[in-house]
Design a protein around this motif. Sequence first.
Motif, PDB file in Angstrom:
ATOM      1  N   ARG A  42       0.840  -1.131   0.042  1.00 58.86           N
ATOM      2  CA  ARG A  42       0.048   0.083   0.131  1.00 58.86           C
ATOM      3  C   ARG A  42       0.863   1.254  -0.085  1.00 58.86           C
ATOM      4  O   ARG A  42       1.604   1.304   0.789  1.00 58.86           O
ATOM      5  CB  ARG A  42      -0.872   0.034   1.275  1.00 58.86           C
ATOM      6  CG  ARG A  42      -1.793   1.259   1.211  1.00 58.86           C
ATOM      7  CD  ARG A  42      -2.696   1.184   2.613  1.00 58.86           C
ATOM      8  NE  ARG A  42      -2.002   1.565   3.607  1.00 58.86           N
ATOM      9  CZ  ARG A  42      -1.422   0.858   4.702  1.00 58.86           C
ATOM     10  NH1 ARG A  42      -2.390  -0.483   4.665  1.00 58.86           N
ATOM     11  NH2 ARG A  42      -0.940   1.323   5.815  1.00 58.86           N
ATOM     12  N   ALA A  43       0.598   2.218  -1.107  1.00 56.27           N
ATOM     13  CA  ALA A  43       1.341   3.530  -0.943  1.00 56.27           C
ATOM     14  C   ALA A  43       0.954   4.195  -0.140  1.00 56.27           C
ATOM     15  O   ALA A  43      -0.212   4.245   0.191  1.00 56.27           O
ATOM     16  CB  ALA A  43       1.420   4.041  -2.270  1.00 56.27           C
ATOM     17  N   ASP A  44       1.892   5.205   0.620  1.00 58.39           N
ATOM     18  CA  ASP A  44       1.222   6.038   1.641  1.00 58.39           C
ATOM     19  C   ASP A  44       1.463   7.404   1.014  1.00 58.39           C
ATOM     20  O   ASP A  44       2.559   7.646   0.465  1.00 58.39           O
ATOM     21  CB  ASP A  44       1.989   5.947   2.945  1.00 58.39           C
ATOM     22  CG  ASP A  44       1.286   6.385   4.148  1.00 58.39           C
ATOM     23  OD1 ASP A  44       0.417   5.970   4.744  1.00 58.39           O
ATOM     24  OD2 ASP A  44       1.871   7.614   4.401  1.00 58.39           O
ATOM     25  N   PRO A  45       0.637   8.291   1.370  1.00 57.61           N
ATOM     26  CA  PRO A  45       0.836   9.739   0.873  1.00 57.61           C
ATOM     27  C   PRO A  45       2.118  10.507   1.221  1.00 57.61           C
ATOM     28  O   PRO A  45       2.615  10.266   2.366  1.00 57.61           O
ATOM     29  CB  PRO A  45      -0.217  10.537   1.192  1.00 57.61           C
ATOM     30  CG  PRO A  45      -1.297   9.521   1.891  1.00 57.61           C
ATOM     31  CD  PRO A  45      -0.402   8.284   2.289  1.00 57.61           C
ATOM     32  N   ASP A  46       2.842  11.457   0.657  1.00 63.96           N
ATOM     33  CA  ASP A  46       3.943  12.226   0.752  1.00 63.96           C
ATOM     34  C   ASP A  46       3.624  13.072   1.882  1.00 63.96           C
ATOM     35  O   ASP A  46       2.428  13.527   1.671  1.00 63.96           O
ATOM     36  CB  ASP A  46       4.679  12.780  -0.350  1.00 63.96           C
ATOM     37  CG  ASP A  46       4.984  11.871  -1.479  1.00 63.96           C
ATOM     38  OD1 ASP A  46       5.350  10.571  -1.080  1.00 63.96           O
ATOM     39  OD2 ASP A  46       5.348  12.355  -2.852  1.00 63.96           O
ATOM     40  N   ARG A  47       4.547  13.420   2.731  1.00 62.25           N
ATOM     41  CA  ARG A  47       4.417  14.332   3.602  1.00 62.25           C
ATOM     42  C   ARG A  47       5.429  14.978   4.043  1.00 62.25           C
ATOM     43  O   ARG A  47       6.743  14.769   3.687  1.00 62.25           O
ATOM     44  CB  ARG A  47       3.590  13.784   4.877  1.00 62.25           C
ATOM     45  CG  ARG A  47       4.828  12.676   5.750  1.00 62.25           C
ATOM     46  CD  ARG A  47       4.288  11.910   6.713  1.00 62.25           C
ATOM     47  NE  ARG A  47       3.283  10.967   6.172  1.00 62.25           N
ATOM     48  CZ  ARG A  47       2.438   9.985   6.932  1.00 62.25           C
ATOM     49  NH1 ARG A  47       2.534  10.091   8.333  1.00 62.25           N
ATOM     50  NH2 ARG A  47       1.952   9.054   6.309  1.00 62.25           N
ATOM     51  N   GLU A  48       5.486  16.155   4.754  1.00 67.60           N
ATOM     52  CA  GLU A  48       6.561  16.899   5.146  1.00 67.60           C
ATOM     53  C   GLU A  48       6.858  16.462   6.553  1.00 67.60           C
ATOM     54  O   GLU A  48       5.998  16.985   7.567  1.00 67.60           O
ATOM     55  CB  GLU A  48       6.445  18.446   5.063  1.00 67.60           C
ATOM     56  CG  GLU A  48       7.385  19.351   5.336  1.00 67.60           C
ATOM     57  CD  GLU A  48       7.152  20.701   5.032  1.00 67.60           C
ATOM     58  OE1 GLU A  48       7.057  21.564   6.002  1.00 67.60           O
ATOM     59  OE2 GLU A  48       6.825  21.298   3.951  1.00 67.60           O
ATOM     60  N   VAL A  49       7.876  16.286   6.937  1.00 64.74           N
ATOM     61  CA  VAL A  49       8.327  16.069   8.319  1.00 64.74           C
ATOM     62  C   VAL A  49       8.743  16.923   9.454  1.00 64.74           C
ATOM     63  O   VAL A  49       8.643  17.447  10.483  1.00 64.74           O
ATOM     64  CB  VAL A  49       9.347  14.716   8.411  1.00 64.74           C
ATOM     65  CG1 VAL A  49       9.901  14.424   9.905  1.00 64.74           C
ATOM     66  CG2 VAL A  49       9.086  13.524   7.691  1.00 64.74           C
ATOM     67  N   ALA A  50       9.414  17.903   8.650  1.00 61.81           N
ATOM     68  CA  ALA A  50      10.007  19.380   9.418  1.00 61.81           C
ATOM     69  C   ALA A  50      10.570  20.083   8.088  1.00 61.81           C
ATOM     70  O   ALA A  50      10.558  19.873   6.840  1.00 61.81           O
ATOM     71  CB  ALA A  50      11.299  18.959   9.992  1.00 61.81           C
ATOM     72  N   LEU A  51      11.023  21.384   8.721  1.00 65.84           N
ATOM     73  CA  LEU A  51      11.649  22.344   8.046  1.00 65.84           C
ATOM     74  C   LEU A  51      12.966  22.815   8.011  1.00 65.84           C
ATOM     75  O   LEU A  51      13.104  23.069   9.243  1.00 65.84           O
ATOM     76  CB  LEU A  51      10.544  23.476   7.804  1.00 65.84           C
ATOM     77  CG  LEU A  51      10.729  24.601   6.729  1.00 65.84           C
ATOM     78  CD1 LEU A  51      10.567  24.194   5.313  1.00 65.84           C
ATOM     79  CD2 LEU A  51       9.718  25.777   6.928  1.00 65.84           C
ATOM     80  N   VAL A  52      13.739  22.627   7.393  1.00 71.27           N
ATOM     81  CA  VAL A  52      15.222  22.885   7.735  1.00 71.27           C
ATOM     82  C   VAL A  52      15.505  24.404   7.108  1.00 71.27           C
ATOM     83  O   VAL A  52      15.199  24.714   6.183  1.00 71.27           O
ATOM     84  CB  VAL A  52      16.038  22.027   6.658  1.00 71.27           C
ATOM     85  CG1 VAL A  52      17.736  22.447   7.182  1.00 71.27           C
ATOM     86  CG2 VAL A  52      15.847  20.615   7.062  1.00 71.27           C
ATOM     87  N   LEU A  53      15.831  25.086   8.348  1.00 73.38           N
ATOM     88  CA  LEU A  53      16.004  26.644   8.272  1.00 73.38           C
ATOM     89  C   LEU A  53      17.309  27.258   7.566  1.00 73.38           C
ATOM     90  O   LEU A  53      18.289  26.299   7.929  1.00 73.38           O
ATOM     91  CB  LEU A  53      15.396  27.281   9.613  1.00 73.38           C
ATOM     92  CG  LEU A  53      14.480  26.725  10.236  1.00 73.38           C
ATOM     93  CD1 LEU A  53      14.372  27.349  11.696  1.00 73.38           C
ATOM     94  CD2 LEU A  53      13.135  27.335   9.404  1.00 73.38           C
ATOM     95  N   PRO A  54      17.379  28.228   7.139  1.00 76.33           N
ATOM     96  CA  PRO A  54      18.735  28.796   6.508  1.00 76.33           C
ATOM     97  C   PRO A  54      19.723  29.032   7.690  1.00 76.33           C
ATOM     98  O   PRO A  54      19.216  29.596   8.873  1.00 76.33           O
ATOM     99  CB  PRO A  54      18.425  29.864   5.644  1.00 76.33           C
ATOM    100  CG  PRO A  54      17.035  30.316   6.246  1.00 76.33           C
ATOM    101  CD  PRO A  54      16.203  29.205   6.644  1.00 76.33           C
ATOM    102  N   ARG A  55      20.683  28.918   7.605  1.00 76.25           N
ATOM    103  CA  ARG A  55      21.850  29.279   8.689  1.00 76.25           C
ATOM    104  C   ARG A  55      21.688  30.926   8.720  1.00 76.25           C
ATOM    105  O   ARG A  55      21.660  31.479   7.551  1.00 76.25           O
ATOM    106  CB  ARG A  55      23.118  28.795   8.469  1.00 76.25           C
ATOM    107  CG  ARG A  55      23.370  27.465   8.902  1.00 76.25           C
ATOM    108  CD  ARG A  55      24.907  27.111   9.152  1.00 76.25           C
ATOM    109  NE  ARG A  55      24.765  25.517   9.746  1.00 76.25           N
ATOM    110  CZ  ARG A  55      26.004  25.133  10.387  1.00 76.25           C
ATOM    111  NH1 ARG A  55      27.043  26.147  10.171  1.00 76.25           N
ATOM    112  NH2 ARG A  55      25.906  24.001  10.785  1.00 76.25           N
ATOM    113  N   PHE A  56      22.274  31.506   9.722  1.00 74.23           N
ATOM    114  CA  PHE A  56      22.402  33.081   9.784  1.00 74.23           C
ATOM    115  C   PHE A  56      23.476  33.427  10.956  1.00 74.23           C
ATOM    116  O   PHE A  56      23.784  32.473  11.737  1.00 74.23           O
ATOM    117  CB  PHE A  56      21.050  33.815   9.961  1.00 74.23           C
ATOM    118  CG  PHE A  56      20.385  33.513  11.163  1.00 74.23           C
ATOM    119  CD1 PHE A  56      20.557  34.124  12.306  1.00 74.23           C
ATOM    120  CD2 PHE A  56      19.392  32.292  11.562  1.00 74.23           C
ATOM    121  CE1 PHE A  56      20.231  34.021  13.580  1.00 74.23           C
ATOM    122  CE2 PHE A  56      18.947  32.112  12.789  1.00 74.23           C
ATOM    123  CZ  PHE A  56      19.266  33.057  13.861  1.00 74.23           C
TER     124      PHE A  56
END
Length: 374
Positions: A161-175
């Motif tokens: 069974r295929a599972d929908p894609d999802r976003e686990v986290a957001l990688v922020l830019p360095r500053f």
Amino acid sequence: MAGAAGLGLILVWYTATSEVPWLYLLATWVFAFIAAAYAYAVWNRTGLRLHVALKASRPAAGSPAESLPDNLFRGGPQPGPIFEGDGAEVEVGLDTTGSARGPAWLRGEVGGKPVSFGTGLVPRQGWRRLKVLRELRRGPLGSVAWQVQTSDALGFFVSRRADPDREVALVLPRFASLREGREVRELEASAPATRAGSGQEVFGVREFRPGDSLRRIHWRSTARHGELIVTEFEPPGARTLAIYLDPLPMTREVADQIARIAASEAWDCIRDGGRVSLWAPGLEPSEPRAGRDLWAVLEWLARYEPASTPPGNGSGAPAARGEVVLVTATADPALVEATEFAAARGGRVRAWVVGEADIGLEVPTTRVDTTWPL
């Protein structure tokens, strides 16, 4: 399954020719075993759910997460903000509805890394495994191409069974602070929210307090909330910074550097109590109410990506009444026009250029390459 069914048919045929009655019972058991395996496989498949979640972040050397003040860090994404170059622990597993199930296998990708796990039993409290990711790139950390494979105990019936894609986290830019002689760790009272005053720019709305002028009542909000709501204004002298970004960075490396510089400019402004707006031709600008929220600014920049096609109409450049910083690698006509318009209205304009492009503007310009730190 084919072998078991063939065995059952052979037993039936042999019983008919040899006249051994008890072999009929054995053949019946074989067919009943196949039916039970099928029923279990269906039950097993319908009761398992994929689980993919961020477990923890692993800050790398030089990560902004190591230097941010505690009060600001606690207000960020949980279980911890992830900046480019950091690592992360992603929890992968299965949840079951009701009783224990199994066997099951998982296969997919997290952050572009292949993941494959299997188990013979998924207990009622769920089953988990950790995948450690290192040196992450800026942008969404995606969980894609997942398949959940289930079966019965003997492997007669296998389903995927295929599972929908999802976003686990957001990688922020360095500053980092772009001001010489100042360290991020010195600012324990990080990102102080400047008190609302009696300036001309709208700061927001709040509940009515004794002593507030009745002329400041915001009637639309009052009608919606059922209580008196008043308008607050920016205090005089509060710094405002508009950051204009290149809509067509040609490579991922250039886009990353533009995002880092913009994030650093925003950090210097926000920690001094200022307000930041972000804009690029063809993209929706940042929300005005998030101008003092460092995490909202970093999220916008984390999703800033190289465009594959020329930008569309989008939204116009935000009104720039204070300082304007142009961060670009190309002389995009819409970007140059918006910058010239801001300068004509009296805005203080300066530019960062990644590379050697001639942007055609007579403004203070700093040129950099794609290495970080600057």
